[in-house]
Enzyme design. Structure first.
Site, short mmCIF file in Angstrom:
data_model
loop_
_atom_site.label_atom_id
_atom_site.label_comp_id
_atom_site.label_asym_id
_atom_site.label_seq_id
_atom_site.Cartn_x
_atom_site.Cartn_y
_atom_site.Cartn_z
N THR A 28 0.84 -1.20 0.00
CA THR A 28 0.00 0.00 0.00
C THR A 28 0.88 1.25 0.00
O THR A 28 1.93 1.26 0.63
CB THR A 28 -0.89 0.01 1.26
OG1 THR A 28 -1.67 -1.19 1.29
CG2 THR A 28 -1.83 1.21 1.28
N GLY A 29 0.42 2.29 -0.68
CA GLY A 29 1.12 3.57 -0.61
C GLY A 29 1.46 4.14 -1.97
O GLY A 29 1.21 3.53 -3.02
N THR A 31 4.36 4.76 -3.52
CA THR A 31 5.34 4.04 -4.33
C THR A 31 4.74 2.76 -4.89
O THR A 31 4.95 2.40 -6.05
CB THR A 31 6.61 3.73 -3.51
OG1 THR A 31 7.07 4.93 -2.87
CG2 THR A 31 7.73 3.20 -4.40
N GLY A 82 6.26 -0.66 0.07
CA GLY A 82 7.15 0.44 0.40
C GLY A 82 7.51 0.44 1.88
O GLY A 82 7.27 -0.53 2.60
N LYS A 94 6.77 0.82 8.98
CA LYS A 94 5.70 0.89 8.00
C LYS A 94 4.40 1.21 8.73
O LYS A 94 4.31 1.06 9.93
CB LYS A 94 5.56 -0.44 7.25
CG LYS A 94 6.78 -0.76 6.38
CD LYS A 94 6.74 -2.15 5.76
CE LYS A 94 5.44 -2.48 5.10
NZ LYS A 94 5.00 -1.45 4.11
N GLY A 96 2.40 4.17 7.79
CA GLY A 96 1.97 5.55 7.62
C GLY A 96 0.61 5.64 6.95
O GLY A 96 -0.15 6.58 7.18
N GLY A 97 0.30 4.63 6.14
CA GLY A 97 -1.01 4.58 5.47
C GLY A 97 -2.04 3.76 6.22
O GLY A 97 -3.12 3.50 5.70
N GLU A 103 -0.45 -5.61 5.92
CA GLU A 103 0.86 -5.68 5.28
C GLU A 103 1.72 -6.76 5.94
O GLU A 103 2.40 -7.53 5.26
CB GLU A 103 1.56 -4.32 5.35
CG GLU A 103 0.92 -3.27 4.44
CD GLU A 103 1.44 -1.86 4.66
OE1 GLU A 103 1.14 -1.00 3.82
OE2 GLU A 103 2.14 -1.62 5.66
N LYS A 121 13.95 7.59 2.30
CA LYS A 121 13.47 6.67 3.34
C LYS A 121 14.59 5.96 4.09
O LYS A 121 14.35 5.32 5.11
CB LYS A 121 12.53 5.62 2.72
CG LYS A 121 11.34 6.20 1.97
CD LYS A 121 10.43 7.02 2.87
CE LYS A 121 9.11 7.38 2.22
NZ LYS A 121 9.22 8.33 1.09
#
EC number: 5.3.1.6
Length: 218
Positions: A28-29, A31, A82, A94, A96-97, A103, A121
């Site tokens: 997800t995200g 990138t 990402g 990981k 942030g979303g 994930e 990053k």
């Protein structure tokens, strides 16, 4: 090259690891969105995908890629996702979303974790990016107090509900020198669904988008 162009370079470079006829784990995200677009260009060569979020599922389906339920797949060849931060040991922050739990599940059933990032990053020590923790709503205050005991400064992510119906605490001011140990400690707090530390299951391959193009570390 803009930051988004570097993300795109990393996303498209990940196609190298997609096997013909396979089911691909998709994260997800921003990138990953570039990777999904790249996947769309070879959709007739793959069987489909397992997705870590509602948002990624929608994007995959829009491109005509079949999305499988995680429970219907025993093992995946690769998972492409990402990271908000990644260190030299390929341990990551990981979430942030807000998709960290799903994930982690998809990463757990994947033989190879391919992490796609832009150069911003990479860090020496994890923790400058606030560490997300997914929490059962009724445990929010208790978990926050326990996170303070671990040296963090947790903040409730207002207005965010995860795809699993839970809430997120973002833990600020952490210098994470032992990511595996902290992952275990936070996951041991009653009411925590999971923490956004991917230390026990780090990345196997890192693809970094740079001004010169994609750099691959295996």
């Amino acid at each position: 090259m803009t930051q988004d162009e570097m993300k795109k370079a990393a996303g498209w470079a990940a196609l190298k690891y997609v096997e013909k006829g396979s089911i691909v784990g998709v994260g997800t995200g921003s990138t990953v969105n570039h990777f999904i677009d790249a996947l769309g260009s070879i959709k007739d060569d793959i069987k489909g995908a397992v997705s870590s979020s509602v948002a990624s599922t929608e994007r995959l389906k829009e491109l005509g890629i079949e999305v499988y339920e995680c429970n219907d797949v025993a093992m995946l060849d690769i998972y492409v996702d990402g990271a908000d931060e990644i260190n030299a040991a390929r341990e990551m922050i990981k979430g942030g979303g807000a998709a960290l739990t799903r994930e982690k599940i998809v990463a757990a059933i994947s033989e190879k974790f391919v992490c796609i990032v832009d150069g911003t990053k990479a860090v020496d020590v994890l923790g400058q990016f606030p560490l997300p923790v997914e929490v059962i709503p009724m445990a929010r205050s208790y978990v926050a107090r326990e996170l303070v005991k671990l040296g963090g400064d947790p903040a409730y992510r207002e207005g965010v509900t995860t795809d699993n119906g839970n809430v997120i605490l973002d833990v600020h001011n952490m210098q994470i020198t032992n990511p595996k140990e902290l992952e275990d400690k936070i996951n041991g707090i009653a009411g925590v669904v999971t923490v956004g530390l991917f230390a026990h299951r780090g990345a196997d391959v890192v693809i970094t988008g740079t001004p010169e193009g994609a750099k691959i570390e295996e």
